[in-house]
Design a protein around this motif. Structure first.
Motif, PDB file in Angstrom:
ATOM      1  N   GLN A  18       0.842  -1.196   0.000  1.00 48.48           N
ATOM      2  CA  GLN A  18       0.000   0.000   0.000  1.00 48.48           C
ATOM      3  C   GLN A  18       0.873   1.240   0.000  1.00 48.48           C
ATOM      4  OE1 GLN A  18      -1.624  -1.501   3.785  1.00 48.48           O
ATOM      5  NE2 GLN A  18      -1.259   0.563   4.621  1.00 48.48           N
ATOM      6  N   ASN A  19       0.271   2.358  -0.363  1.00 47.38           N
ATOM      7  CA  ASN A  19       1.023   3.599  -0.560  1.00 47.38           C
ATOM      8  C   ASN A  19       1.937   3.970   0.600  1.00 47.38           C
ATOM      9  OD1 ASN A  19      -0.145   3.919  -3.081  1.00 47.38           O
ATOM     10  ND2 ASN A  19      -1.816   5.160  -2.301  1.00 47.38           N
ATOM     11  N   GLY A  20       1.430   3.969   1.811  1.00 40.82           N
ATOM     12  CA  GLY A  20       2.208   4.419   2.957  1.00 40.82           C
ATOM     13  C   GLY A  20       3.324   3.494   3.369  1.00 40.82           C
ATOM     14  N   VAL A  21       3.262   2.243   2.965  1.00 41.85           N
ATOM     15  CA  VAL A  21       4.297   1.276   3.323  1.00 41.85           C
ATOM     16  C   VAL A  21       5.386   1.235   2.260  1.00 41.85           C
ATOM     17  CG1 VAL A  21       4.731  -1.190   3.739  1.00 41.85           C
ATOM     18  CG2 VAL A  21       2.683  -0.101   4.693  1.00 41.85           C
ATOM     19  N   MET A  22       5.015   1.402   1.013  1.00 37.80           N
ATOM     20  CA  MET A  22       5.967   1.230  -0.083  1.00 37.80           C
ATOM     21  C   MET A  22       7.021   2.327  -0.152  1.00 37.80           C
ATOM     22  SD  MET A  22       4.894  -1.620  -0.796  1.00 37.80           S
ATOM     23  CE  MET A  22       6.291  -1.931  -1.811  1.00 37.80           C
ATOM     24  N   VAL A  35       6.723  -4.936  -5.708  1.00 37.42           N
ATOM     25  CA  VAL A  35       5.444  -4.689  -6.377  1.00 37.42           C
ATOM     26  C   VAL A  35       5.428  -5.307  -7.774  1.00 37.42           C
ATOM     27  CG1 VAL A  35       3.955  -2.893  -7.363  1.00 37.42           C
ATOM     28  CG2 VAL A  35       4.814  -2.666  -5.023  1.00 37.42           C
ATOM     29  N   VAL A  36       6.522  -5.195  -8.516  1.00 34.92           N
ATOM     30  CA  VAL A  36       6.592  -5.788  -9.856  1.00 34.92           C
ATOM     31  C   VAL A  36       6.379  -7.300  -9.769  1.00 34.92           C
ATOM     32  CG1 VAL A  36       8.177  -6.337 -11.764  1.00 34.92           C
ATOM     33  CG2 VAL A  36       7.964  -3.988 -10.947  1.00 34.92           C
ATOM     34  N   VAL A  52      -6.979 -13.968  -5.405  1.00 35.20           N
ATOM     35  CA  VAL A  52      -5.938 -13.010  -5.035  1.00 35.20           C
ATOM     36  C   VAL A  52      -6.489 -12.191  -3.878  1.00 35.20           C
ATOM     37  CG1 VAL A  52      -4.599 -10.993  -5.769  1.00 35.20           C
ATOM     38  CG2 VAL A  52      -4.975 -12.909  -7.366  1.00 35.20           C
ATOM     39  N   VAL A  53      -5.739 -12.178  -2.776  1.00 36.13           N
ATOM     40  CA  VAL A  53      -6.155 -11.446  -1.580  1.00 36.13           C
ATOM     41  C   VAL A  53      -5.141 -10.332  -1.337  1.00 36.13           C
ATOM     42  CG1 VAL A  53      -6.680 -11.566   0.881  1.00 36.13           C
ATOM     43  CG2 VAL A  53      -7.125 -13.555  -0.592  1.00 36.13           C
ATOM     44  N   LEU A  54      -5.631  -9.111  -1.276  1.00 31.69           N
ATOM     45  CA  LEU A  54      -4.790  -7.947  -1.008  1.00 31.69           C
ATOM     46  C   LEU A  54      -5.093  -7.491   0.418  1.00 31.69           C
ATOM     47  CD1 LEU A  54      -5.413  -6.107  -4.392  1.00 31.69           C
ATOM     48  CD2 LEU A  54      -3.495  -7.617  -3.791  1.00 31.69           C
ATOM     49  N   VAL A  55      -4.097  -7.598   1.266  1.00 30.68           N
ATOM     50  CA  VAL A  55      -4.263  -7.248   2.677  1.00 30.68           C
ATOM     51  C   VAL A  55      -3.638  -5.883   2.907  1.00 30.68           C
ATOM     52  CG1 VAL A  55      -3.732  -7.903   5.047  1.00 30.68           C
ATOM     53  CG2 VAL A  55      -4.162  -9.680   3.329  1.00 30.68           C
ATOM     54  N   ARG A  56      -4.377  -5.017   3.564  1.00 33.59           N
ATOM     55  CA  ARG A  56      -3.855  -3.696   3.894  1.00 33.59           C
ATOM     56  C   ARG A  56      -4.013  -3.464   5.384  1.00 33.59           C
ATOM     57  NH1 ARG A  56      -7.625   1.099   3.480  1.00 33.59           N
ATOM     58  NH2 ARG A  56      -9.531   0.248   4.320  1.00 33.59           N
ATOM     59  N   VAL A  57      -3.117  -2.676   5.941  1.00 34.55           N
ATOM     60  CA  VAL A  57      -3.239  -2.287   7.337  1.00 34.55           C
ATOM     61  C   VAL A  57      -3.805  -0.879   7.364  1.00 34.55           C
ATOM     62  CG1 VAL A  57      -0.842  -1.442   7.516  1.00 34.55           C
ATOM     63  CG2 VAL A  57      -2.073  -2.144   9.569  1.00 34.55           C
ATOM     64  N   SER A  58      -4.752  -0.651   8.246  1.00 30.82           N
ATOM     65  CA  SER A  58      -5.345   0.667   8.366  1.00 30.82           C
ATOM     66  C   SER A  58      -5.721   0.906   9.820  1.00 30.82           C
ATOM     67  CB  SER A  58      -6.596   0.777   7.486  1.00 30.82           C
ATOM     68  OG  SER A  58      -7.100   2.090   7.516  1.00 30.82           O
ATOM     69  N   ILE A  59      -5.506   2.110  10.273  1.00 35.37           N
ATOM     70  CA  ILE A  59      -5.835   2.502  11.640  1.00 35.37           C
ATOM     71  C   ILE A  59      -6.525   3.857  11.572  1.00 35.37           C
ATOM     72  CG2 ILE A  59      -4.878   3.067  13.914  1.00 35.37           C
ATOM     73  CD1 ILE A  59      -2.529   1.177  13.152  1.00 35.37           C
ATOM     74  N   ALA A  60      -7.567   4.025  12.351  1.00 38.19           N
ATOM     75  CA  ALA A  60      -8.300   5.293  12.376  1.00 38.19           C
ATOM     76  C   ALA A  60      -7.352   6.438  12.741  1.00 38.19           C
ATOM     77  CB  ALA A  60      -9.446   5.220  13.381  1.00 38.19           C
ATOM     78  N   ALA A  61      -7.630   7.614  12.227  1.00 33.06           N
ATOM     79  CA  ALA A  61      -6.779   8.787  12.463  1.00 33.06           C
ATOM     80  C   ALA A  61      -6.563   9.067  13.944  1.00 33.06           C
ATOM     81  CB  ALA A  61      -7.369  10.012  11.772  1.00 33.06           C
ATOM     82  N   ASP A  62      -7.576   8.785  14.751  1.00 38.56           N
ATOM     83  CA  ASP A  62      -7.419   9.042  16.188  1.00 38.56           C
ATOM     84  C   ASP A  62      -6.771   7.872  16.927  1.00 38.56           C
ATOM     85  OD1 ASP A  62      -9.426   7.152  16.268  1.00 38.56           O
ATOM     86  OD2 ASP A  62     -10.872   8.445  17.311  1.00 38.56           O
ATOM     87  N   GLY A  63      -6.473   6.793  16.204  1.00 41.38           N
ATOM     88  CA  GLY A  63      -5.817   5.638  16.803  1.00 41.38           C
ATOM     89  C   GLY A  63      -6.723   4.771  17.652  1.00 41.38           C
ATOM     90  N   ALA A  64      -8.028   5.038  17.636  1.00 42.01           N
ATOM     91  CA  ALA A  64      -8.961   4.325  18.506  1.00 42.01           C
ATOM     92  C   ALA A  64      -8.981   2.820  18.245  1.00 42.01           C
ATOM     93  CB  ALA A  64     -10.367   4.895  18.340  1.00 42.01           C
ATOM     94  N   ASP A  65      -8.699   2.388  17.015  1.00 45.72           N
ATOM     95  CA  ASP A  65      -8.736   0.956  16.725  1.00 45.72           C
ATOM     96  C   ASP A  65      -7.339   0.355  16.587  1.00 45.72           C
ATOM     97  OD1 ASP A  65      -8.129   2.205  14.353  1.00 45.72           O
ATOM     98  OD2 ASP A  65      -9.672   1.207  13.175  1.00 45.72           O
ATOM     99  N   ILE A  87      -4.156   0.388  -1.482  1.00 49.36           N
ATOM    100  CA  ILE A  87      -3.332  -0.584  -2.209  1.00 49.36           C
ATOM    101  C   ILE A  87      -2.703   0.114  -3.412  1.00 49.36           C
ATOM    102  CG2 ILE A  87      -3.377  -2.732  -3.543  1.00 49.36           C
ATOM    103  CD1 ILE A  87      -3.916  -3.249  -0.585  1.00 49.36           C
ATOM    104  N   VAL A  88      -1.424  -0.193  -3.699  1.00 51.76           N
ATOM    105  CA  VAL A  88      -0.719   0.453  -4.806  1.00 51.76           C
ATOM    106  C   VAL A  88      -1.450   0.199  -6.121  1.00 51.76           C
ATOM    107  CG1 VAL A  88       1.546   0.436  -3.688  1.00 51.76           C
ATOM    108  CG2 VAL A  88       0.862  -1.508  -5.111  1.00 51.76           C
ATOM    109  N   ASP A  89      -1.348   1.168  -7.022  1.00 54.67           N
ATOM    110  CA  ASP A  89      -2.070   1.113  -8.294  1.00 54.67           C
ATOM    111  C   ASP A  89      -1.773  -0.141  -9.109  1.00 54.67           C
ATOM    112  OD1 ASP A  89      -3.304   3.524  -7.765  1.00 54.67           O
ATOM    113  OD2 ASP A  89      -1.915   4.718  -8.978  1.00 54.67           O
ATOM    114  N   ASP A  90      -0.526  -0.634  -9.062  1.00 49.74           N
ATOM    115  CA  ASP A  90      -0.154  -1.806  -9.855  1.00 49.74           C
ATOM    116  C   ASP A  90      -0.914  -3.070  -9.451  1.00 49.74           C
ATOM    117  OD1 ASP A  90       1.629  -0.112 -11.064  1.00 49.74           O
ATOM    118  OD2 ASP A  90       3.427  -1.073 -10.290  1.00 49.74           O
ATOM    119  N   LEU A  91      -1.494  -3.070  -8.247  1.00 56.19           N
ATOM    120  CA  LEU A  91      -2.212  -4.251  -7.763  1.00 56.19           C
ATOM    121  C   LEU A  91      -3.703  -4.022  -7.581  1.00 56.19           C
ATOM    122  CD1 LEU A  91       0.390  -5.465  -5.149  1.00 56.19           C
ATOM    123  CD2 LEU A  91      -0.293  -6.657  -7.234  1.00 56.19           C
ATOM    124  N   GLY A  92      -4.104  -2.818  -7.272  1.00 54.92           N
ATOM    125  CA  GLY A  92      -5.500  -2.527  -6.966  1.00 54.92           C
ATOM    126  C   GLY A  92      -6.376  -2.432  -8.194  1.00 54.92           C
TER     127      GLY A  92
END
Length: 194
Positions: A18-22, A35-36, A52-65, A87-92
């Motif tokens: 995903q964008n923030g990790v890459m 990614v290639v 094909v399973v694309l797993v992303r990590v996401s956390i609420a802006a306030d960190g509550a989750d 998810i990066v454009d090449d995969l999403g």
């Protein structure tokens, strides 16, 4: 052990591409190289009619989750830029793909990944992504514990630390499954009956 076979019901599971990790500096491969190779694997799995399973990590802006608990590492809740968990454009953008959102290192705990795989009769998963020693390894351990056959695409994963990557690939992964390159896995996939 080198990758020897793929089950007829095998899924590709890609972790945190995903964008923030890459944008993080990784080794032994750059995020772009991973990614290639991940896109090559995803294309082959899609063409074969395999999930094909694309797993992303996401956390609420306030960190509550965010995952609770004390650690010696500083927390990273909040403060992430808009779109960091996309998810990066090449995969999403492939309508048949499964997207799983996680809040932890591993992709099984607190998600519907196991349910999604079992509904499709999946008995084996091929794993890749970032970081080898964190999200990929955590997911590989849980997959093994859930009874899946595990294959690690070692050239479609990378880490923030070369020693951590090497430890996962050389010491942990042989205890959890088989490892192979993207090319080896695609070659086996072509020989597998859907």
């Amino acid at each position: 052990m080198a990758v020897s076979t793929l089950d007829a019901r095998t899924a590709l599971v890609l972790i945190d591409l995903q964008n923030g990790v890459m944008s993080a500096p990784t080794t032994p491969y750059t995020g772009s190289e991973v990614v290639v190779r991940a896109a090559e694997l995803a294309g082959a799995f899609r063409a074969h009619g395999a999930p094909v399973v694309l797993v992303r990590v996401s956390i609420a802006a306030d960190g509550a989750d965010a995952t609770p608990g004390r650690t010696e590492s500083p927390g990273r809740a909040g403060g992430r830029p808009e779109g960091w968990d996309v998810i990066v454009d090449d995969l999403g953008g492939h309508p048949g793909d499964i997207t799983v959102t996680k809040r932890n290192w591993g992709a099984f705990y607190g998600t519907d990944l196991d349910l999604q795989l079992r509904r499709r009769g999946v008995t084996q998963i091929v794993l890749g992504g970032v970081a080898t020693s964190i999200g990929v390894e955590s997911t590989a351990r849980a997959a093994y514990e859930h009874g899946y056959h595990v294959t690690l695409a070692t050239d479609a994963m990378t880490d923030l630390n070369p020693d951590a990557h090497r430890n996962s690939v050389e010491w942990i992964f042989p205890r959890l499954g088989e490892s192979g390159t993207t090319a080896e896995i695609i070659e086996l996939l072509a020989k597998t009956r859907p």
